[in-house]
Each structure stands twice: as structure tokens, then as C-alpha cells.
Design a protein around this motif. Structure first.
Motif, PDB file in Angstrom:
ATOM      1  N   ALA A 116       5.762  -0.061   4.869  1.00 29.70           N
ATOM      2  CA  ALA A 116       6.892   0.612   4.212  1.00 29.70           C
ATOM      3  C   ALA A 116       7.446  -0.254   3.088  1.00 29.70           C
ATOM      4  O   ALA A 116       7.749   0.244   1.999  1.00 29.70           O
ATOM      5  N   TYR A 117       7.557  -1.565   3.350  1.00 33.17           N
ATOM      6  CA  TYR A 117       8.094  -2.456   2.321  1.00 33.17           C
ATOM      7  C   TYR A 117       7.102  -2.615   1.174  1.00 33.17           C
ATOM      8  O   TYR A 117       7.494  -2.684   0.004  1.00 33.17           O
ATOM      9  N   THR A 118       5.815  -2.673   1.506  1.00 27.16           N
ATOM     10  CA  THR A 118       4.794  -2.729   0.456  1.00 27.16           C
ATOM     11  C   THR A 118       4.889  -1.509  -0.445  1.00 27.16           C
ATOM     12  O   THR A 118       4.761  -1.608  -1.673  1.00 27.16           O
ATOM     13  N   LEU A 119       5.143  -0.356   0.151  1.00 33.85           N
ATOM     14  CA  LEU A 119       5.298   0.875  -0.612  1.00 33.85           C
ATOM     15  C   LEU A 119       6.459   0.769  -1.585  1.00 33.85           C
ATOM     16  O   LEU A 119       6.372   1.191  -2.744  1.00 33.85           O
ATOM     17  N   VAL A 120       7.565   0.178  -1.129  1.00 42.07           N
ATOM     18  CA  VAL A 120       8.727  -0.009  -2.001  1.00 42.07           C
ATOM     19  C   VAL A 120       8.378  -0.934  -3.159  1.00 42.07           C
ATOM     20  O   VAL A 120       8.701  -0.655  -4.322  1.00 42.07           O
TER      21      VAL A 120
END
Length: 355
Positions: free
Chosen positions: A148-152
Motif C-alpha cells: 500500500a505504501y509502495t503504491l502511494v
């Protein structure tokens, strides 16, 4: 990691496919020079149509993966994002420009000449000014990164690319005394960033609410995944068909171009990783930060250099060398991140500080 994670068949052997494309492309150019000449003339406003279609087939599936609603959650853990943005936009393009200038304009100038030095420098600058998009998800997966953080991180990088890519490229190429047609550069940004990004956003907004995210992943993203790699390989065949004479006459240039590219990959990944450890960012955010800081959106870089300098230019060759070294070098960065996970043992200690 609890289980061994591996790249899929295409991604695991991407460097081998690129090497085969070099051989096939050069051979095709020599056997079918008339076909290659016809392809080179299929242009509208400096945009080669076959290449443009292939680039779209590469970039559009990547944009479909970006869920920009995830940006709203970044305020909970901002430090990892700040490190990513700092390295990507304030360090990476400028460090590549410095390394390129040092190697191409000083160390290698006697081997390549002034014109090729300028073109190689331009290509590496454009390569470094385009942060990686799609492959980051692969690298993050291999290092147990927070998806999820990588996506951000990727989503905000893509948004910033809309406004920062062209000005940074123009500034650095201008400082390097390389003339860039502004209209061609902005047209490239429009064609290869803005339009695919908007198209990907609209597709997600239309299909996911009506069909569901699981259907979207299974029926849209999964079938399109090999399309990206195949389009990349076909693009490289065409590029190397045009680059055949340059490569066969001066194959040593590929090695020379690879040297500063590899150095900047390890420099930027180490910087991002070190900053993450210093600021006590968790490992599952630190490792993607290092990987995003090291890798490049080479599909965009190839498209822009073709539009600006042409299929047969040294600049285009430089971006293609970036593709050639990307996978093996990035796999070594992934391996380093996995081996040094114990450096982030502070994660298990109670702390009030947010990452």
C-alpha cells in the motif's frame, strides 16, 4: 521472508531478452534495410507512429495499477515518502548529470568524441529524470515491502512527473549545452505521461465500481501484464535495427554507457536506504524507497529520447542500455535489502515516532 519470492518468467530473464533483441534487431536491420527505412519514415510531428503505439502498450497497463485514492493515507507515515521524493527529484537527476558529465565529457571523451558524449549525456539525464513506475511493484514484492505504501510512493511520483519531468530535463540539458526542442519535449510528456495516466484513471473509475477490484485484477491487469514486456521487446528490436551500424562499429560504447548508470543506481539506492535507517523508517518502507530511488521509468525515457533525438541517436542508445542493466542491478539491490533487514531492528522497539 517466509517463502522464496521470484520474478515471473518474462521479468526474471528480462536482461536475456534484451540481449536477444540486440542481436535480432541488428540482424533485422542488415537483412531488411528497406523495411527499417520505411518504419523510420512513419512519423507525425517528430513522433514515430509504430514506436508510439508500442510505448502506449507498455505504459497504459502500468497506469492501470495506480490507485490515486491511496495518496490520502500518506499523512499517517510521511517520512518514507519524503525520502523517496528527495532522492528522486533533488538528487537522482543531478547526480546522473554530474556522473554523465564526468565520464562522457572527461574520462571517455577520447573514445567517443564530443557529439556522442553530448548524446550519451542527454540519454542518461532523461533516464534518471523518470522515476520507475511498474517494476517498483516487483522489487517491493521481492523485499517484503509494504504494497500500500509502495503504491502511494509510485502514485505521487507519477503526479510529480507531470510537472517536474520536463523542466528538470530542460534545465539539465541546457546546462550541458544540449539543445532541446521544447515543443517536442512537452508533446512527449503529453503523449507518454498525461494521456496514459488519464486513460488509466478513467478506466479504473469506470470498471472497478461496476465490476469489482478482483474482476479488474483478474480480467484486465493480469492479461495485460505480458503485453507490457512484449511491447518493450518489440520496441527494442526496432530501436536496435536502427542502431545496428552504431553498435557494430562501436560496441564498446554500451560498456562505457553502463558504467555511470550502474554507479548512480548504487549511489541513489544507498542514499535512500541510509536515510531511511537514520530516520528510523520501517524496513518494509525503507526497501521500496531505496528501489524507487535506484530504478528508472525506462519506457518513458526511451519514448522521449526517440521523440527528441531520433531512433538512431546516441541518446536513445543510452536509455536502452539502461534497460539492459536494470534487472540484474536491481536484483542485487533487492538482495542487499533482504540481507540487511536486521539493520532495522528498531522496528520491534516501542516508539512514539511515526515513520
Amino acid at each position: 521472508m517466509s517463502t522464496e519470492k521470484r520474478l515471473d518468467f518474462f521479468e526474471r530473464y528480462l536482461s536475456l531478452w534484451v540481449a536477444l533483441c540486440i542481436v535480432i534487431g541488428i540482424g533485422f536491420g542488415k537483412v531488411f534495410p528497406g523495411v527499417v527505412d520505411s518504419l523510420s519514415k512513419m512519423e507525425i510531428s517528430h513522433v514515430n507512429l509504430p514506436i508510439a503505439i508500442l510505448i502506449w502498450l507498455m505504459i497504459y497497463p502500468m497506469m492501470l495499477k495506480i490507485d490515486f485514492s491511496a495518496i490520502l493515507k500518506v499523512g499517517d507515515r510521511p517520512k518514507g515518502l519524503f525520502i523517496t521524493l528527495f532522492v528522486n527529484w533533488l538528487v537522482k537527476p543531478f547526480s546522473m548529470a554530474l556522473l554523465g558529465w564526468f565520464f562522457f565529457k572527461y574520462v571517455f571523451i577520447g573514445l567517443i568524441g564530443e557529439q556522442m558524449a553530448n548524446e550519451y549525456l542527454a540519454g542518461t539525464i532523461i533516464l534518471a529524470a523518470a522515476p520507475c513506475t511498474a517494476m517498483v511493484f516487483v522489487w517491493s514484492y521481492l523485499t517484503d515491502g509494504d504494497p500500500a505504501y509502495t503504491l502511494v510512493q509510485v502514485a505521487i511520483n507519477d503526479l510529480l512527473m507531470l510537472v517536474l519531468f520536463a523542466p528538470i530535463v530542460m534545465f539539465l540539458l541546457g546546462v550541458s549545452d544540449i539543445i532541446v526542442p521544447k515543443d517536442v519535449l512537452f508533446m512527449s510528456v503529453l503523449l507518454y505521461i498525461v494521456i496514459p495516466l488519464v486513460a488509466g484513471y478513467i478506466t479504473r473509475r469506470v470498471l472497478i465500481p461496476s465490476r469489482g477490484e478482483e474482476w479488474f485484477n483478474d480480467k484486465i491487469l493480469t492479461p495485460l501484464k505480458p503485453v507490457t514486456i512484449i511491447a518493450l521487446l518489440v520496441t527494442l528490436v526496432i530501436i536496435f535495427a536502427f542502431q545496428g551500424e552504431v553498435i557494430t562499429n562501436n560496441w564498446f560504447s554500451i560498456i562505457l554507457i553502463a558504467i555511470p548508470i550502474i554507479i548512480q543506481v548504487y549511489f541513489n539506492s544507498s542514499l535512500a536506504y541510509g536515510l531511511a535507517r537514520y530516520f528510523k523508517v520501517p524496513h518494509n518502507i525503507a526497501s521500496p524507497a531505496a528501489l524507487i530511488g535506484a530504478s528508472n521509468f525506462f519506457e518513458l525515457a526511451v519514448a522521449v529520447t526517440i521523440s527528441l533525438f531520433g531512433l538512431t541517436s546516441g541518446a536513445t542508445l543510452a536509455t536502452v542500455v539502461g534497460v539492459l542493466v536494470e534487472v540484474p542491478v536491481m536484483l542485487s539491490v533487492c538482495s542487499f535489502c533482504n540481507r540487511t533487514q536486521h539493520w532495522f531492528d528498531f522496528e520491534s522497539k516501542p516508539t512514539k515516532e511515526k515513520a
